[in-house]
Design an enzyme around this catalytic site. Structure first.
Site, short mmCIF file in Angstrom:
data_model
loop_
_atom_site.label_atom_id
_atom_site.label_comp_id
_atom_site.label_asym_id
_atom_site.label_seq_id
_atom_site.Cartn_x
_atom_site.Cartn_y
_atom_site.Cartn_z
N ARG A 81 0.90 -1.22 0.11
CA ARG A 81 0.15 -0.23 -0.07
C ARG A 81 0.82 1.22 0.01
NH1 ARG A 81 -3.47 -0.51 5.03
NH2 ARG A 81 -1.22 -1.54 5.78
N ASN A 95 -6.09 -2.82 2.30
CA ASN A 95 -5.92 -4.00 2.53
C ASN A 95 -7.80 -4.75 2.83
OD1 ASN A 95 -3.17 -4.52 2.57
ND2 ASN A 95 -2.89 -4.30 4.85
#
Length: 94
Positions: free
Chosen positions: A21, A39
């Site tokens: 990320r 996520n």
């Protein structure tokens, strides 16, 4: 801008716990893209990317490799109808 596109990605493989990320946000910021990444509880990473077609395609190509440590097995790509997305950001796990 007529060549602006919005794509939703679901990235499968070893993509959590490897900085995916954070690295995607950095890549997206360099390209000045809008959207988000998070996520998911099933172990995947989900992202919505919005911007000029070529830049979105560049980030998708990056997502197919991921950062060092990631093992990307599959990237599912679909069109998204989300509009007016913020500058690329991380969102909470869903």
């Amino acid at each position: 801008m007529s060549d602006t596109v919005t794509r939703r990605l679901v990235v499968r493989g070893r993509v959590q716990g490897v900085g995916f990320r954070h690295a995607m946000v950095q890549e997206a910021h360099e390209l000045r893209l809008h959207g988000w990444v998070r996520n998911r509880r099933d172990g995947t990473v989900e992202a919505v990317i919005q911007g000029p077609r070529d830049d979105v395609e560049h980030l998708i190509e990056w997502a197919e490799r991921g950062p060092n440590g990631a093992v990307v097995k599959n990237v599912e790509i679909t069109d998204s109808d989300e509009a007016a997305l913020p500058l690329f950001e991380t969102r909470p796990t869903a």
